[in-house]
Design a protein around this motif. Sequence first.
Motif, mmCIF file in Angstrom:
data_model
loop_
_atom_site.group_PDB
_atom_site.id
_atom_site.type_symbol
_atom_site.label_atom_id
_atom_site.label_comp_id
_atom_site.label_asym_id
_atom_site.label_seq_id
_atom_site.Cartn_x
_atom_site.Cartn_y
_atom_site.Cartn_z
ATOM 1 N N LEU A 1 0.878 -1.163 -0.003
ATOM 2 C CA LEU A 1 -0.176 -0.116 -0.046
ATOM 3 C C LEU A 1 0.984 1.170 0.184
ATOM 4 C CD1 LEU A 1 -2.829 1.530 0.313
ATOM 5 C CD2 LEU A 1 -2.595 1.222 2.681
ATOM 6 N N TYR A 2 2.171 1.196 0.624
ATOM 7 C CA TYR A 2 2.800 2.569 0.839
ATOM 8 C C TYR A 2 3.680 2.636 -0.446
ATOM 9 C CZ TYR A 2 1.476 2.294 5.796
ATOM 10 O OH TYR A 2 0.593 2.185 7.022
ATOM 11 N N ASP A 3 4.011 1.514 -0.838
ATOM 12 C CA ASP A 3 5.017 1.491 -1.881
ATOM 13 C C ASP A 3 4.324 1.816 -3.353
ATOM 14 O OD1 ASP A 3 7.181 0.854 -3.945
ATOM 15 O OD2 ASP A 3 6.750 -1.069 -3.675
ATOM 16 N N LEU A 4 3.993 3.219 -3.346
ATOM 17 C CA LEU A 4 3.099 3.557 -4.650
ATOM 18 C C LEU A 4 3.377 3.069 -5.902
ATOM 19 C CD1 LEU A 4 2.264 7.221 -2.968
ATOM 20 C CD2 LEU A 4 1.035 4.895 -2.637
ATOM 21 N N ASN A 5 4.636 3.342 -6.162
ATOM 22 C CA ASN A 5 5.151 2.783 -7.601
ATOM 23 C C ASN A 5 5.631 1.531 -7.818
ATOM 24 O OD1 ASN A 5 7.752 2.825 -6.406
ATOM 25 N ND2 ASN A 5 8.654 4.373 -7.658
ATOM 26 N N LYS A 6 5.423 0.571 -6.669
ATOM 27 C CA LYS A 6 5.644 -0.735 -6.548
ATOM 28 C C LYS A 6 7.150 -1.081 -7.369
ATOM 29 C CE LYS A 6 1.281 -0.568 -5.802
ATOM 30 N NZ LYS A 6 1.035 -0.367 -4.274
ATOM 31 N N ASP A 7 8.017 -0.157 -6.930
ATOM 32 C CA ASP A 7 9.489 -0.651 -7.183
ATOM 33 C C ASP A 7 10.120 -1.618 -5.960
ATOM 34 O OD1 ASP A 7 9.700 1.236 -5.199
ATOM 35 O OD2 ASP A 7 11.256 2.785 -6.596
ATOM 36 N N GLY A 8 9.428 -1.779 -5.128
ATOM 37 C CA GLY A 8 10.013 -2.597 -4.096
ATOM 38 C C GLY A 8 10.719 -1.808 -2.885
ATOM 39 N N CYS A 9 10.586 -0.495 -2.708
ATOM 40 C CA CYS A 9 10.953 0.142 -1.645
ATOM 41 C C CYS A 9 9.961 1.422 -1.493
ATOM 42 C CB CYS A 9 12.463 0.476 -1.837
ATOM 43 S SG CYS A 9 12.832 1.623 -3.243
ATOM 44 N N ILE A 10 9.884 1.882 -0.296
ATOM 45 C CA ILE A 10 9.076 2.874 0.160
ATOM 46 C C ILE A 10 10.332 4.000 0.464
ATOM 47 C CG2 ILE A 10 7.659 4.138 1.739
ATOM 48 C CD1 ILE A 10 6.776 1.407 2.541
ATOM 49 N N THR A 11 9.920 5.499 -0.631
ATOM 50 C CA THR A 11 10.872 6.672 -0.347
ATOM 51 C C THR A 11 10.205 7.505 0.482
ATOM 52 O OG1 THR A 11 9.595 7.747 -2.209
ATOM 53 C CG2 THR A 11 11.491 6.374 -2.875
#
Length: 222
Positions: free
Chosen positions: A139-149
Motif C-alpha cells: 500500500l505504501y510502495d506507491l510505484n511498486k518498485d520494492g521500496c518506500i521513499t
Amino acid sequence: MAFIPQTAGVLLKGLRGLLPWKLKGKNSVEDDFELSTVCHRPESMDKLQEQTKFTKKELQVLYRGFKNECPCGVVNEENFQHIYSQFFPQGDSSMYAHFLFEAFDTNKNGSVSFEDFVFGLSIILRGTVNDRLNWAFNLYDLNKDGCITKEEMLDIMRSIYDMMGKYTYPTMQDDAPREHVESFFQKMDRNKDGVVTVEEFIESCKKDENIMQSMQLFDNVI
C-alpha cells in the motif's frame, strides 16, 4: 510510529461500507451469488474458499454486502471513493481511497471485482502478521518498485491527515505529516540509504508493540 495504527484504523473504518455488518438481511444469499444478473459474475464459492481463508458461508455474506454497494459486480475508483467518503465526512478521503483502490486493484484494470476484494480482505483479516505487513508495505510502495521513499510516505501521510480533517482535537499541525515521515525513516531505514525495503519494514514493525496491537483490530471482524 503512529502511522501504522492510524492506517489500520482508517482502513477498517472505510471498509465497513463493503463488510457484512451493513447487511439488512441474509436470506437467499447463495441464490444471489449464483443467479444474480451482474456485469461481472464471480468465481464459484468453492473455488474462492480454496483460494482464501474464508468459509463458504462467510463468502456468501461478504458477497451480499459487496453486491449491495456494487450491483454490477465490480467497483470503480469513483464509487470506491464515494463509499469511503461516507465514513470520513469531516475531511477529504479521495486520495487515501485512491491509494487503497490501487492496492485492491491487483490486475490494474481500473476496477475491483469481488474476487479482488476478498483476496485482499483475506490477507487483511485472516493473514499472518507477515502477510498483513507485506500488504501494508505494498500500500505504501506507491510505484511498486520494492521500496518506500520519503516522498511516497509523505503522500500517504498527507492523505490520512486530509481524510481525518482539519477540525480534529487536538488540532493537527501542518508539518505533522512530514514529522511522521522523518520518524518513520529514522526507525525503519536501518542502513540509512534513503529508502525502506520490505525486509526493513517488516522487521521494524514486528519490534513495535503499538503496531502489533493495531494488527489485532482486524481479528474477529467477521
